[in-house]
Design a protein around this motif. Sequence first.
Motif, short mmCIF file in Angstrom:
data_model
loop_
_atom_site.label_atom_id
_atom_site.label_comp_id
_atom_site.label_asym_id
_atom_site.label_seq_id
_atom_site.Cartn_x
_atom_site.Cartn_y
_atom_site.Cartn_z
N TYR A 1 -18.07 35.03 62.73
CA TYR A 1 -18.77 33.80 62.33
C TYR A 1 -18.46 32.68 63.31
CZ TYR A 1 -19.04 36.33 57.90
OH TYR A 1 -19.28 37.27 56.93
N ALA B 1 -20.80 24.05 56.21
CA ALA B 1 -20.77 24.26 54.75
C ALA B 1 -20.67 25.76 54.43
CB ALA B 1 -22.02 23.67 54.11
N GLU B 2 -21.43 26.58 55.20
CA GLU B 2 -21.34 28.03 54.98
C GLU B 2 -19.96 28.56 55.37
OE1 GLU B 2 -25.90 29.57 55.77
OE2 GLU B 2 -24.80 28.73 57.47
N SER C 1 -17.15 26.98 55.09
CA SER C 1 -16.18 26.67 54.04
C SER C 1 -16.35 27.64 52.86
CB SER C 1 -16.31 25.20 53.61
OG SER C 1 -17.30 25.04 52.65
N GLN C 2 -17.59 28.08 52.63
CA GLN C 2 -17.85 29.07 51.59
C GLN C 2 -17.18 30.39 51.94
OE1 GLN C 2 -19.41 28.49 48.68
NE2 GLN C 2 -18.85 30.59 48.14
N ILE C 3 -17.31 30.81 53.21
CA ILE C 3 -16.71 32.07 53.66
C ILE C 3 -15.19 32.00 53.56
CG2 ILE C 3 -16.25 33.38 55.80
CD1 ILE C 3 -19.37 32.93 56.28
N GLU D 1 -19.16 28.56 64.00
CA GLU D 1 -19.62 27.33 63.35
C GLU D 1 -20.59 26.57 64.25
OE1 GLU D 1 -17.10 24.23 60.86
OE2 GLU D 1 -17.36 23.62 62.94
N ALA E 1 -13.51 30.25 51.48
CA ALA E 1 -13.15 30.26 50.06
C ALA E 1 -13.15 31.67 49.48
CB ALA E 1 -14.10 29.37 49.28
N GLU E 2 -13.92 32.58 50.10
CA GLU E 2 -14.02 33.96 49.59
C GLU E 2 -12.88 34.87 50.03
OE1 GLU E 2 -17.76 35.12 51.21
OE2 GLU E 2 -18.93 33.91 49.81
#
Lengths: 130, 133
Positions: free
Chosen positions: B78, B118-119, B121-123, B80, B125-126
């Motif tokens: 990933y 934003a994506e 931060s989602q990744i 950013e 969090a998982e």
Amino acid sequence: MKYTIMVNEGPYQHQSSDTALQFVRAALAKGHTIFRVFFYHDGVNNGTRLAVPPKDDRMLQKEWSELAEKHGLDLVICIAAAQRRGLMDASEAKRQGLSADNIAAGFRISGLGQLIEGGIESDRTIVFGD
Amino acid sequence: MAKKFLYLNRKAPYGTVYALESLEVVLIAAAFEQEVSLAFLDDGVYQIAKGQNPKAAGMKNFSPTYNALGDYGITQLYVERESLVERGLTEEDLMPIVYEDENDEYAEKPSVQVISRAEMSQIMAEQDVTLSF
């Protein structure tokens, strides 16, 4: 809770080893378990017994060694990072044909797999770095 | 059960040893059969920039190793978008890292996914384990 701790900076230049030490003490005081402390990058330099800081300064290596002895901590120095930086135990020094070793009491040298195992086995893995 | 490991790369490939030693951890980690992904943000996006040649600085160009990650079963890289934009870079400036999808007749597929902050931060969090370099 079961923690694995990763320390990525050497003593004195950065505060990460101090912070990690304080975290480990606080976690143990609250009844948590420290599965392993893994030293990587310049963090391996926390494990030399040849550091002689000024008398009015803290002695990080000694504090780690004493904490390990008191609580049976597993302090692991990454072998690949250690070889680059001249951190040796007796058997590694012999294997490399070197005349001396410098690892402090309570530390042991092992591979990166120990870090991954820590991540798998622990509830939380916390990185103390720059 | 396998855990989700994220390797967070925030620093430039040369100048400090973080990027190189992070990659060494990733290659070892691949043997543990966990779900491994990599994230590149801040100056870390330079780690997978095309056309690296640090020879004059006396450093080894280790960027070809990123192309081998697919063979280690590491297929999610990933990047950013904001970090690229802040540095005047686009996806075109990144190495075209691919993997062979064994579930799709070994078709070559891109490993790099450019995503928003934003994506990202989602990744994060998982994840079960995030190692930051």
